[in-house]
Design a protein around this motif. Structure first.
Motif, PDB file in Angstrom:
ATOM      1  N   VAL A   1       1.857   1.616   7.903  1.00 20.40           N
ATOM      2  CA  VAL A   1       1.600   0.247   8.336  1.00 20.40           C
ATOM      3  C   VAL A   1       2.240  -0.720   7.337  1.00 20.40           C
ATOM      4  O   VAL A   1       2.848  -1.713   7.699  1.00 20.40           O
TER       5      VAL A   1
ATOM      6  N   CYS B   1      -7.649  -1.299   4.971  1.00 19.09           N
ATOM      7  CA  CYS B   1      -8.598  -0.266   5.397  1.00 19.09           C
ATOM      8  C   CYS B   1      -9.243   0.352   4.153  1.00 19.09           C
ATOM      9  O   CYS B   1      -8.861   0.034   3.024  1.00 19.09           O
TER      10      CYS B   1
ATOM     11  N   HIS C   1      -3.803   4.464  11.493  1.00 13.22           N
ATOM     12  CA  HIS C   1      -3.110   3.213  11.135  1.00 13.22           C
ATOM     13  C   HIS C   1      -4.067   2.059  11.411  1.00 13.22           C
ATOM     14  O   HIS C   1      -3.776   1.166  12.222  1.00 13.22           O
ATOM     15  N   PRO C   2      -5.247   2.081  10.765  1.00  9.38           N
ATOM     16  CA  PRO C   2      -6.345   1.220  11.229  1.00  9.38           C
ATOM     17  C   PRO C   2      -6.029  -0.262  11.283  1.00  9.38           C
ATOM     18  O   PRO C   2      -6.530  -0.961  12.172  1.00  9.38           O
TER      19      PRO C   2
ATOM     20  N   CYS D   1      -0.212   4.664   4.145  1.00 11.66           N
ATOM     21  CA  CYS D   1       0.417   4.888   5.453  1.00 11.66           C
ATOM     22  C   CYS D   1       1.530   3.899   5.752  1.00 11.66           C
ATOM     23  O   CYS D   1       1.752   2.932   5.037  1.00 11.66           O
TER      24      CYS D   1
ATOM     25  N   GLY E   1      -6.801   1.732   1.460  1.00 12.38           N
ATOM     26  CA  GLY E   1      -6.080   0.713   0.701  1.00 12.38           C
ATOM     27  C   GLY E   1      -6.989   0.018  -0.297  1.00 12.38           C
ATOM     28  O   GLY E   1      -6.619  -0.201  -1.460  1.00 12.38           O
TER      29      GLY E   1
ATOM     30  N   CYS F   1       0.732  -2.368   4.457  1.00 13.61           N
ATOM     31  CA  CYS F   1      -0.065  -3.565   4.169  1.00 13.61           C
ATOM     32  C   CYS F   1       0.275  -4.133   2.793  1.00 13.61           C
ATOM     33  O   CYS F   1       0.424  -3.398   1.806  1.00 13.61           O
TER      34      CYS F   1
ATOM     35  N   CYS G   1       0.835  -1.207   0.000  1.00 18.75           N
ATOM     36  CA  CYS G   1       0.000   0.000   0.000  1.00 18.75           C
ATOM     37  C   CYS G   1       0.872   1.259   0.000  1.00 18.75           C
ATOM     38  O   CYS G   1       1.903   1.314   0.675  1.00 18.75           O
TER      39      CYS G   1
HETATM   40 FE1  SF4 Z   1      -2.833   1.184   3.463  1.00 24.36          FE
HETATM   41 FE2  SF4 Z   1      -4.776   1.299   5.265  1.00 24.36          FE
HETATM   42 FE3  SF4 Z   1      -2.864  -0.556   5.459  1.00 24.36          FE
HETATM   43 FE4  SF4 Z   1      -2.320   2.004   5.952  1.00 24.36          FE
HETATM   44  S1  SF4 Z   1      -3.691   0.691   7.143  1.00 24.36           S
HETATM   45  S2  SF4 Z   1      -1.070   0.597   4.726  1.00 24.36           S
HETATM   46  S3  SF4 Z   1      -3.633   3.039   4.448  1.00 24.36           S
HETATM   47  S4  SF4 Z   1      -4.389  -0.367   3.827  1.00 24.36           S
END
Ligand code: SF4
Length: 725
Positions: free
Chosen positions: A50, A80, A212-213, A48, A83, A52, A45
């Motif tokens: 994180v 999220c 950062h869900p 952010c 993404g 993913c 992704c």
């Molecule tokens: Fe992407 Fe959402 Fe994962 Fe962050 S939390 S890397 S925005 S999918």
């Protein structure tokens, strides 16, 4: 359904619910068969930190869908809303497609040749007249790590200006500086896995549910593993994350240092410290113990607004935990005391030996998808491979690898981003180059920024989107490829380098930033010297492996292919400092005495409220990307202001009233009022994503003296009813 259940469902952590947004079925919920992908490509992704893992589906050369990669260790198939809808930003109407040069006051399409010839002619002409340092460059946490590395060489060795920084100074510079203060080096010591294994998770100024869900899954897995684990959230506002907490500590703004010192006081008083760890792995304990003696629970209660019992209970929980994790984000970093607040967090981990073990870490959660990449290879606050500008040996090593005279490498860091802007106002920076960043919305104290943008003789904006509020000021616009259109690596918050792949071709004449940098290098006459034989970002990666060999962030240990095959690889392994040896002169971490200062712009009779700013899950930074995604933008199309019912009653305001926020600097009008107990009396909150209601019209131009990160969070404002249109 309860509010918490709704949040859980939104975040995809309620396993009983299965909906479109979190389905692993690649085509679930897609109505039109024309959008059924015929090919899926792995990538990471681009929003952010994180990081993913995802699969992007294409059909007939167009990206038509995204799904989470079920095999990726970071997110195990979840994504999220940002993404999941990321493919919509590719080829969206707002993409930059043509180079544009301002002619007779109007941005006019030109060829790449004309654009880049002009850039080199203008930059070198200005440098000849005013000196090399008159060029300032501000990059971004959005580039590939390979691109930072290529850009850094171009700016510092090619254009020979040290004044190179990133927009990452606006988000995580304080974490970098705080780690350096305590441990002698940057580098988040822990892993996301620690959030699943800690007995106590303390989140300070960190609203991960919005920002950062996908990390919220880790908290849920921890709860399933250990129903007695405790999540404590320190935040002045009742954020979505605070709603998930076992204990929410609604501290007064900027009183977190007092709380951290107060916890340290109780840990020492009650014998909850790890005396062996302190003796063997830290310095400064005696001085520190004397310093925190004054931070009694009663004293801290007065500063924070918390009760003595809550402060004491928090300290005891933290001190008794077998493994305690502290995570933080912008509530800590976005402060003129950010770097030392990070050091105060690190103090707690050091006092209790909560570092280098599973579940135990002081852990900064970064912002952008590749903010970490700038830290490793960006030529900003350090030289590539976490080398120091001041260290002659480090400069010699790099000069030997690059085959350049060592005198070409700066002996100290150039200007940080805020200093570049102030130097432009002062007439010392005469040319500016912004790459994938939108300071008109993201930089604090807009009026000062505007002076800088108007002052410079030549302003280049290189971005994947056009127009942006910043490109309105540009003399030259360079259209760039974005996530999904180029190949390389990003590093996430847990030091995991992940592969990013090209899925589609960029629209119009947009080109990858890497190609633009190499083309500029050719015109500057340094291509063969700095990038011998380079044709792709893989060449940059191969050199990064040599440059980082034997360093903390050692990329020589893995190839692109290995990164891809493993769903990313963490440099330094799962945890740093397992042996308690730190990269300081004596190998010991440092306990810092951190005074608690009130924030600089206190409310008064004229400006009686404290403004806090932040984000919402649906949007990303200055919305250049997410406003292109109808699903996201329609959910949150405009900004709002949160105000406590007591303040609203005093001001005779009603829900949905249009209000104006006024500070000593300017005003923001047309905000819709939300009257809510989420925000404490005397405080107001607004999101910072919206150019139309730019929070940075009112924010303060104050910066951390160590990290140079802006104090976005607290400024004194008043609220007025907006005049009818
Ligand atoms: Fe992407 Fe959402 Fe994962 Fe962050 S939390 S890397 S925005 S999918």
């Amino acid at each position: 359904m309860s509010a918490i259940a709704q949040i859980r469902r939104l975040l995809g952590i309620d396993t009983r619910q299965k909906d479109y947004a979190y389905s692993r079925d690649p085509n679930f919920g897609h109505i039109s068969t024309s959008r059924v992908a015929d090919k899926w490509t792995k990538t990471t992704c681009g929003y952010c930190s994180v990081g993913c893992g995802m699969l992007v589906g294409t059909k007939d050369g167009k990206a038509v869908a995204v799904r989470g990669n079920p095999d990726h260790p970071v997110n195990l198939g979840k994504l999220c809303p940002k993404g999941l809808s990321e493919h919509h930003i590719l080829d969206s109407p707002g993409r930059a497609r043509l180079p544009m040069l301002r002619k007779d006051g109007v941005l006019t399409p030109v060829s790449w040749d004309e654009a880049l010839d002009t850039l080199v002619e203008k930059f070198t002409g200005i440098q000849k007249k005013y000196g090399h340092g008159s060029l300032g460059v501000v990059g971004t946490g959005q580039l590939l790590t390979e691109e930072y590395y290529t850009l850094g060489k171009l700016v510092q060795l090619g254009f020979r200006t040290p004044n190179n920084d990133g927009n990452t100074t606006l988000c995580m510079a304080s974490a970098v500086s705080g780690y350096k203060l305590s441990f002698g080096s940057d580098g988040p010591p822990g892993s996301y896995e620690d959030m699943e294994h800690a007995d106590v998770i303390l989140l300070v100024g960190s609203n991960i549910a919005d920002n950062h869900p996908i990390l919220c899954q880790r908290l849920e897995r921890n709860r399933q593993r250990n129903p007695n684990r405790s999540l404590i959230v320190v935040d002045p506002r009742v954020t979505k994350t605070a709603m998930m907490a076992d204990l929410h500590l609604p501290v007064k703004p900027r009183s977190d240092i007092a709380l951290l010192n107060g916890i340290a006081h109780i840990l020492i008083r009650d014998g909850l410290v790890d005396a062996t760890y302190i003796a063997e792995h830290t310095t400064g304990f005696e001085e520190f113990r004397n310093f925190v003696a004054e931070f009694t629970p009663e004293h801290v209660a007065k500063i924070t607004g918390l009760s003595v019992d809550v402060i004491t209970g928090t300290a005891i929980q933290y001190g008794r935990a077998k493994a305690a994790f502290i995570g933080w984000t912008m509530g800590v970093n976005h402060s003129s005391q950010g770097a030392v607040t990070v050091a105060a967090i690190n103090n707690l981990a050091l006092l209790t030996g909560n570092i280098g073990r599973i579940g135990a870490a002081p852990f900064s959660i970064t912002g952008q998808c590749n903010a970490m990449g700038t830290r490793e290879f960006g030529f900003c606050s350090s030289l590539p491979g976490y080398r120091k500008y001041e260290d002659a040996e480090h400069r010699e090593e790099l000069a030997a690898i690059w085959g350049v005279d060592v005198d070409r490498i700066p002996t100290k860091r150039g200007m940080a981003y805020p200093d570049i802007i102030e130097a432009a106002v002062a007439g010392k920076i005469k040319a500016l180059w912004f790459i994938a960043t939108n300071p008109v919305v993201s930089f604090p104290n807009y009026k000062l920024l505007e002076q800088a943008l108007r002052n410079v003789e030549f302003l280049v904006v290189q971005d994947g989107f056009f127009p942006t509020p910043t490109s309105d000021f540009a003399h030259l616009v360079l259209p760039a490829a974005i996530w999904g259109e180029k190949e390389g690596t990003y590093t996430n918050s847990e030091r995991r380098a992940s592969k990013v792949n090209r899925i589609v071709t960029p629209p119009g004449k947009a080109r990858p930033d890497f190609e633009i940098f190499l083309d500029i290098a050719s015109r500057l006459g340094v291509k063969d010297e700095l990038y011998p034989g380079w044709t792709s970002t893989r060449d940059a990666y191969l050199e990064m492996q040599t440059v980082s060999k034997g360093r903390m962030c050692d990329y020589s240990l893995f190839t692109w292919e290995e990164i891809e095959a493993n769903g990313g690889i963490q440099w330094g392994g799962d945890r740093l400092y397992k042996d308690g040896v730190f990269p300081t002169k004596d190998g010991r971490a440092i306990l810092h005495c951190v005074p608690c200062e009130p924030f600089s712009e206190q409310p008064n009779a004229e400006y009686d409220l404290v403004l806090n700013t932040g984000r919402t899950v649906e949007h990303w930074h200055t919305r250049t990307k997410t406003q292109q995604v109808a699903m996201l933008d329609s959910m949150v199309p405009s900004a709002w202001l949160e105000m406590n019912p007591q303040d609203a009653a005093r001001m005779k305001l009603k829900p949905h009233d249009k209000v104006t926020v006024v500070s000593r600097r300017s005003r923001v009008s047309g905000l819709e009022l939300r009257i809510t107990g989420i925000i404490a009396p005397g405080q107001v909150f607004m999101p910072f994503h919206f150019a139309e209601t730019n929070s940075n019209l009112v924010t303060l131009g104050a910066f951390d003296p160590i990290s140079r990160e802006p104090n976005f969070k607290q400024c004194a404002v008043r609220v007025e009813r907006s005049a009818p249109n």
